[in-house]
Design an enzyme around this catalytic site. Structure first.
Site, PDB file in Angstrom:
ATOM      1  N   ASP A  30      19.679  28.010  28.706  1.00 39.37           N
ATOM      2  CA  ASP A  30      18.719  28.405  29.740  1.00 39.37           C
ATOM      3  C   ASP A  30      19.358  29.482  30.632  1.00 39.37           C
ATOM      4  OD1 ASP A  30      17.084  28.284  32.249  1.00 39.37           O
ATOM      5  OD2 ASP A  30      16.118  26.625  31.216  1.00 39.37           O
ATOM      6  N   ILE A  31      18.566  30.493  31.006  1.00 45.33           N
ATOM      7  CA  ILE A  31      19.113  31.566  31.860  1.00 45.33           C
ATOM      8  C   ILE A  31      19.206  31.155  33.325  1.00 45.33           C
ATOM      9  CG2 ILE A  31      18.659  33.651  30.507  1.00 45.33           C
ATOM     10  CD1 ILE A  31      16.017  33.926  32.072  1.00 45.33           C
ATOM     11  N   HIS A  99       9.118  22.967  24.896  1.00 46.78           N
ATOM     12  CA  HIS A  99      10.583  22.951  24.885  1.00 46.78           C
ATOM     13  C   HIS A  99      11.070  21.673  25.550  1.00 46.78           C
ATOM     14  CE1 HIS A  99       9.155  25.009  28.487  1.00 46.78           C
ATOM     15  NE2 HIS A  99      10.169  24.471  29.115  1.00 46.78           N
ATOM     16  N   HIS A 101      14.364  20.381  27.684  1.00 45.14           N
ATOM     17  CA  HIS A 101      15.607  20.731  28.372  1.00 45.14           C
ATOM     18  C   HIS A 101      16.663  19.687  28.025  1.00 45.14           C
ATOM     19  CE1 HIS A 101      13.704  23.423  31.526  1.00 45.14           C
ATOM     20  NE2 HIS A 101      12.641  22.762  31.117  1.00 45.14           N
TER      21      HIS A 101
HETATM   22  P1  5GP Z   1       9.799  24.723  32.229  1.00 46.10           P
HETATM   23  O1  5GP Z   1       9.684  24.860  33.722  1.00 46.10           O
HETATM   24  O2  5GP Z   1       8.634  25.406  31.538  1.00 46.10           O
HETATM   25  O3  5GP Z   1      10.020  23.337  31.753  1.00 46.10           O
HETATM   26  O4  5GP Z   1      11.123  25.485  31.850  1.00 46.10           O
HETATM   27  C1  5GP Z   1      11.206  26.805  31.430  1.00 46.10           C
HETATM   28  C2  5GP Z   1      12.668  27.151  31.380  1.00 46.10           C
HETATM   29  O5  5GP Z   1      12.824  28.342  30.633  1.00 46.10           O
HETATM   30  C3  5GP Z   1      13.293  27.405  32.754  1.00 46.10           C
HETATM   31  O6  5GP Z   1      14.381  26.519  32.942  1.00 46.10           O
HETATM   32  C4  5GP Z   1      13.718  28.856  32.707  1.00 46.10           C
HETATM   33  O7  5GP Z   1      14.933  29.077  33.360  1.00 46.10           O
HETATM   34  C5  5GP Z   1      13.840  29.117  31.215  1.00 46.10           C
HETATM   35  N1  5GP Z   1      13.572  30.482  30.816  1.00 46.10           N
HETATM   36  C6  5GP Z   1      12.498  31.236  31.172  1.00 46.10           C
HETATM   37  N2  5GP Z   1      12.557  32.446  30.586  1.00 46.10           N
HETATM   38  C7  5GP Z   1      13.685  32.438  29.809  1.00 46.10           C
HETATM   39  C8  5GP Z   1      14.287  33.419  28.948  1.00 46.10           C
HETATM   40  O8  5GP Z   1      13.802  34.523  28.770  1.00 46.10           O
HETATM   41  N3  5GP Z   1      15.440  33.062  28.328  1.00 46.10           N
HETATM   42  C9  5GP Z   1      16.009  31.827  28.512  1.00 46.10           C
HETATM   43  N4  5GP Z   1      17.147  31.582  27.862  1.00 46.10           N
HETATM   44  N5  5GP Z   1      15.471  30.881  29.322  1.00 46.10           N
HETATM   45  C10 5GP Z   1      14.327  31.190  29.956  1.00 46.10           C
END
Ligand code: 5GP
Ligand code: ZN
Length: 136
Positions: A30-31, A99, A101
């Site tokens: 994750d970035i 996804h 985490h």
């Molecule tokens: P959500 O909030 O949808 O569960 O998590 C999305 C996750 O994707 C976040 O933790 C965010 O930091 C990560 N993320 C978003 N865009 C990118 C990207 O372009 N590359 C990577 N490696 N992680 C991303």
């Protein structure tokens, strides 16, 4: 799927720190890491979230998450691991490609539960169980 960043990563059209890949899944860092080693596991085939991912892909994602959890314990000397899956905006989802985490946890990492465990009303819990059982 137009404009899905995780589809672009799967297709190598966007950069990512790729960790492991198999027929159905890809994992990458994750970035915006919550902790050292915070990774995401995605199905290669686009699904929006937990509600529409086919069970074969969900199984494969879970198995990859377990591999990452084990690697975090050894390679990163984590003390534990949290899995987090967000479905829909109300549940914190921001990227609408399913996804999971994988968040390595460290004894002093300071992360707290986002709720305060408090005993619920037993009648309300019973009623909730009935409503869910009726839908299962
Ligand atoms: P959500 O909030 O949808 O569960 O998590 C999305 C996750 O994707 C976040 O933790 C965010 O930091 C990560 N993320 C978003 N865009 C990118 C990207 O372009 N590359 C990577 N490696 N992680 C991303
Ligand atoms: Zn996608």
């Amino acid at each position: 799927m137009g404009e899905c960043i995780f589809c672009e990563i799967v297709e190598d059209q966007a950069p990512a720190r790729r960790l492991i890949e198999d027929e159905r899944t890809l994992a990458f860092l994750d970035i915006n890491p919550a902790t050292t080693g915070h990774a995401l596991v995605v199905p290669k085939a686009h699904a929006d979230d937990l509600l529409d991912i086919p069970v074969e892909d969900l199984t494969a994602v879970t198995v990859t998450a377990q591999r990452l959890a084990r690697a975090s314990m050894t390679a990163l000397e984590a003390d534990g691991v949290n899995l987090l899956q967000a479905t829909r905006a109300a549940a914190f989802q921001t990227v609408f490609h399913m996804h999971v985490h994988v968040i390595p946890r460290y004894a002093e990492d300071g992360i707290r539960l986002p709720w305060i465990p408090t005993p619920g009303d037993p009648e309300r819990i019973d009623e909730t169980a009935d409503r869910l059982r009726a839908a299962l």
